[in-house]
Design a protein around this motif. Structure first.
Motif, mmCIF file in Angstrom:
data_model
loop_
_atom_site.group_PDB
_atom_site.id
_atom_site.type_symbol
_atom_site.label_atom_id
_atom_site.label_comp_id
_atom_site.label_asym_id
_atom_site.label_seq_id
_atom_site.Cartn_x
_atom_site.Cartn_y
_atom_site.Cartn_z
ATOM 1 N N ILE A 32 0.584 -1.338 -0.070
ATOM 2 C CA ILE A 32 -0.087 -0.184 -0.001
ATOM 3 C C ILE A 32 0.754 1.251 -0.019
ATOM 4 O O ILE A 32 0.586 2.294 -0.675
ATOM 5 N N VAL A 33 2.112 1.309 0.751
ATOM 6 C CA VAL A 33 2.811 2.398 0.751
ATOM 7 C C VAL A 33 3.744 2.565 -0.392
ATOM 8 O O VAL A 33 3.835 3.663 -1.079
ATOM 9 N N SER A 34 4.137 1.411 -1.071
ATOM 10 C CA SER A 34 4.930 1.650 -2.456
ATOM 11 C C SER A 34 4.214 2.078 -3.429
ATOM 12 O O SER A 34 4.320 2.636 -4.336
ATOM 13 N N LEU A 35 2.909 1.560 -3.458
ATOM 14 C CA LEU A 35 2.148 1.707 -4.590
ATOM 15 C C LEU A 35 1.725 3.309 -4.511
ATOM 16 O O LEU A 35 1.329 4.023 -5.532
ATOM 17 N N ALA A 36 1.171 3.709 -3.407
ATOM 18 C CA ALA A 36 0.911 5.008 -3.199
ATOM 19 C C ALA A 36 1.881 6.182 -3.608
ATOM 20 O O ALA A 36 1.861 7.327 -4.331
ATOM 21 N N ALA A 37 3.004 5.732 -3.105
ATOM 22 C CA ALA A 37 4.387 6.504 -3.490
ATOM 23 C C ALA A 37 4.700 6.488 -5.129
ATOM 24 O O ALA A 37 4.924 7.639 -5.499
ATOM 25 N N ALA A 38 4.586 5.187 -5.757
ATOM 26 C CA ALA A 38 4.791 5.234 -7.138
ATOM 27 C C ALA A 38 3.759 5.985 -7.848
ATOM 28 O O ALA A 38 4.077 6.676 -8.921
ATOM 29 N N LYS A 39 2.558 5.883 -7.294
ATOM 30 C CA LYS A 39 1.535 6.890 -8.253
ATOM 31 C C LYS A 39 1.737 8.043 -7.896
ATOM 32 O O LYS A 39 1.562 8.925 -9.013
ATOM 33 N N ALA A 143 1.639 16.426 -5.980
ATOM 34 C CA ALA A 143 0.762 15.339 -6.303
ATOM 35 C C ALA A 143 0.195 14.668 -4.622
ATOM 36 O O ALA A 143 1.081 14.809 -3.909
ATOM 37 N N ASP A 144 -0.917 14.386 -4.941
ATOM 38 C CA ASP A 144 -1.501 13.989 -3.540
ATOM 39 C C ASP A 144 -2.441 12.863 -3.987
ATOM 40 O O ASP A 144 -3.218 12.773 -4.522
ATOM 41 N N VAL A 145 -1.940 11.561 -3.536
ATOM 42 C CA VAL A 145 -2.494 10.304 -3.864
ATOM 43 C C VAL A 145 -2.821 9.554 -2.422
ATOM 44 O O VAL A 145 -2.313 9.588 -1.260
ATOM 45 N N SER A 152 -5.001 -1.707 -2.576
ATOM 46 C CA SER A 152 -4.765 -1.260 -3.896
ATOM 47 C C SER A 152 -5.721 -0.281 -4.339
ATOM 48 O O SER A 152 -5.744 0.003 -5.634
ATOM 49 N N ASN A 153 -6.675 0.175 -3.445
ATOM 50 C CA ASN A 153 -7.829 0.996 -3.821
ATOM 51 C C ASN A 153 -7.524 2.392 -3.870
ATOM 52 O O ASN A 153 -7.849 3.131 -2.737
ATOM 53 N N ILE A 154 -6.899 3.098 -4.920
ATOM 54 C CA ILE A 154 -6.632 4.357 -4.997
ATOM 55 C C ILE A 154 -8.116 5.300 -5.152
ATOM 56 O O ILE A 154 -8.787 5.186 -6.106
ATOM 57 N N ILE A 155 -8.314 6.081 -4.192
ATOM 58 C CA ILE A 155 -9.615 6.857 -4.479
ATOM 59 C C ILE A 155 -9.211 8.194 -4.537
ATOM 60 O O ILE A 155 -10.293 9.015 -4.667
ATOM 61 N N GLN A 156 -7.868 8.752 -4.560
ATOM 62 C CA GLN A 156 -7.557 10.048 -5.270
ATOM 63 C C GLN A 156 -6.313 10.055 -5.535
ATOM 64 O O GLN A 156 -5.390 9.270 -5.213
ATOM 65 N N ALA A 157 -6.083 10.968 -6.740
ATOM 66 C CA ALA A 157 -4.799 10.906 -7.455
ATOM 67 C C ALA A 157 -4.635 12.444 -8.158
ATOM 68 O O ALA A 157 -5.024 12.571 -9.244
ATOM 69 N N LYS A 158 -4.477 13.339 -7.060
ATOM 70 C CA LYS A 158 -4.584 14.937 -7.771
ATOM 71 C C LYS A 158 -3.098 15.355 -7.991
ATOM 72 O O LYS A 158 -1.987 14.976 -7.491
ATOM 73 N N LEU A 159 -3.055 16.057 -9.069
ATOM 74 C CA LEU A 159 -1.850 16.843 -9.526
ATOM 75 C C LEU A 159 -2.335 18.291 -9.233
ATOM 76 O O LEU A 159 -3.299 18.836 -10.071
ATOM 77 N N ILE A 170 -12.980 5.600 -9.577
ATOM 78 C CA ILE A 170 -12.740 5.873 -8.077
ATOM 79 C C ILE A 170 -13.862 4.872 -7.454
ATOM 80 O O ILE A 170 -14.916 4.999 -7.517
ATOM 81 N N ARG A 171 -13.360 4.114 -6.605
ATOM 82 C CA ARG A 171 -13.957 2.909 -5.891
ATOM 83 C C ARG A 171 -14.272 3.344 -4.562
ATOM 84 O O ARG A 171 -13.234 3.770 -3.777
ATOM 85 N N GLY A 172 -15.309 2.835 -4.036
ATOM 86 C CA GLY A 172 -15.228 3.028 -2.389
ATOM 87 C C GLY A 172 -14.893 2.014 -1.569
ATOM 88 O O GLY A 172 -13.793 1.636 -1.883
ATOM 89 N N GLU A 173 -15.640 1.543 -0.492
ATOM 90 C CA GLU A 173 -15.104 0.406 0.263
ATOM 91 C C GLU A 173 -14.709 -0.704 -0.236
ATOM 92 O O GLU A 173 -13.885 -1.469 0.022
#
Length: 447
Positions: A32-39, A143-145, A152-159, A170-173
């Motif tokens: 979860i940490v590596s994916l958020a950072a990669a995104k 960037a804010d993810v 693996s549920n990315i609910i936000q990926a802002k630039l 964008i998926r929920g729970e």
């Protein structure tokens, strides 16, 4: 596609197992940490400059001491650094698969504890499954993810404040179509015990791949044990005479302990091989699957019966985890997966429901409240202890022994015992996790 309420009991069970039994490389909290950072890194047009990683206390706890595949060391800063350098969010939880000797060295340098480029913050008010990475580049783009609810549920990926995700993506729970935790009481363990007897080889064939995958990791644990691993000591002890130990070398219980320990040790020390999970945990997957395979081979149990037992074990594990919390203050491997493992063995033995109910109650009352102090090498010892206790419970239950109603949290029905443990977990886990995180910070100085 049917709604979750339109699924038949068998469809519900099979869909649940397909969702909860997935391959993962390394601890899922690493993912979860590596994916958020990669995104976040992939969104930045310029060269990376800095990042703040916000995590739930549960993610922080599990990432503090667990071995990281291919990196050869632990630490959340290094995990985040690897994701930032790789910029490969399409690999999802297998981001670290792409590490090379060059990028490994880059990640280690960027992830040094005293490097101010990456900072870790624990958000005690967040969902248990939560990571947010706010990263900036040399042109001051931001960037804010956010990943939430599922690893693996990315609910936000802002630039620069603008959402880059397609709203439909964008998926929920529930990130896989069904939120089974919302329907946790639809099926009882007793009901699933009966359903599993009707499952066919065609419906369960996918579980065989998980056993093969987990056995490969087990062999890696035997072939390359860490010098401090329990596996190494265990193998040395078993070279002696039976009377010198508490375990007979050729007994099926000893084989289960040995094989499961080797697999968990390999994973916790950072083995670069995927494992098949149960309830989104690799250690849970190893704990429920390897005992079923060992027992079936020892006693020539038909493959279909073994796979039905494994499905039953996966359900027991999920049922307990969904009540006490998928990330919580208790050790899920000891409490839930250990219980699932012995429940599956009882299924293979052909026990009736009354005996299985008593067995599960005994195991739950003995393992309830065991503290989770993070994913780390010593997890294998907790799992061994849980399985040993499970073998004791199998012996007592086989003689029609049981824990009496209202002895502590125990109810005549295992369903109610699990509900009681869920209430206990939710009432105590906040104080537990606060203390654990404070201790980890004080000892390791990761932040």
């Amino acid at each position: 596609m049917k709604t979750i309420d339109e699924l038949s009991p068998k469809e519900f069970l099979l869909a649940l197992i397909h969702q909860q039994v997935q391959p993962a490389l390394g601890c899922t909290e690493i993912g979860i940490v590596s994916l958020a950072a990669a995104k976040a890194s992939s969104l930045l047009p310029g060269a990376f400059r800095s990042a703040i990683v916000y995590t739930s206390p549960y993610v922080f706890r599990n990432d503090s001491r667990v071995g990281v595949p291919r990196l050869g060391r632990c630490g959340m800063k290094t995990i985040a650094a690897a994701g930032i350098i790789l910029k490969n969010p399409l690999k999802m939880l297998n981001c670290l698969d792409d590490l090379t000797p060059e990028t490994i060295e880059q990640a280690k340098k960027l992830g040094e504890i005293d490097n101010p480029a990456i900072n870790i913050e624990v958000d005690f008010n967040s969902h248990p499954v939560y990571t947010r990475v706010v990263a900036k580049d040399d042109q001051n783009n931001e960037a804010d993810v956010v990943i939430k609810y599922n690893h693996s549920n990315i609910i936000q990926a802002k630039l620069n404040g603008k959402e880059t995700l397609d709203p439909s993506a964008i998926r929920g729970e529930s990130s896989s179509g069904y939120d089974f935790d919302e329907k946790v009481d639809v099926l009882t363990i007793h009901h699933v015990h009966d359903i599993c007897k009707t499952l066919t080889m065609e419906e369960l064939a996918f579980l065989k791949d998980g056993i093969k995958m987990n056995r490969v990791v087990q062999e890696e644990g035997y072939a390359h044990p860490d010098e401090e691993a329990i596996t190494k000591v265990w193998q040395q002890v078993l070279k002696g005479k039976d009377e010198d130990t508490c375990f007979k070398k050729d007994h099926w219980t000893t084989q289960i302990l040995s094989d499961t320990c080797a697999a968990v040790d390999a994973r916790m020390y950072g083995c670069p091989l995927p494992v098949m999970t149960s309830s989104s945990s690799g250690d849970h997957g190893l704990t429920v699957s390897i005992p079923q395979d060992v027992y079936a081979k020892k006693f020539n149990v038909p493959e279909l019966t073994m796979l039905q037992a494994l499905a039953f074990a996966h359900f027991i594990t999920w049922k307990i985890k969904s009540k006490v919390g998928h990330l919580c203050g208790m050790c899920g491997s000891a409490l839930a997966a250990g219980c699932g493992a012995v429940g599956g063995i009882a299924f293979q033995k052909g026990w009736d429901w009354t005996k299985i109910n008593n067995l599960l109650n005994m195991h739950l009352v003995s393992q309830g409240g065991i503290l989770c102090d993070g994913a780390k090498p010593s997890c294998s010892f907790k799992i061994l202890a849980s399985l040993v206790c499970g073998f004791l419970c199998l012996t007592i239950a086989d003689g029609n022994g049981k824990i009496c109603h209202r002895d502590g949290l125990v109810h005549n029905s295992v369903e109610e015992t699990i509900n009681n443990l869920g209430k206990y977990s939710k009432s105590t886990q906040s104080s537990i996790i606060l203390n654990v995180v404070d201790l980890l910070n004080a000892m390791s100085k990761i932040k």
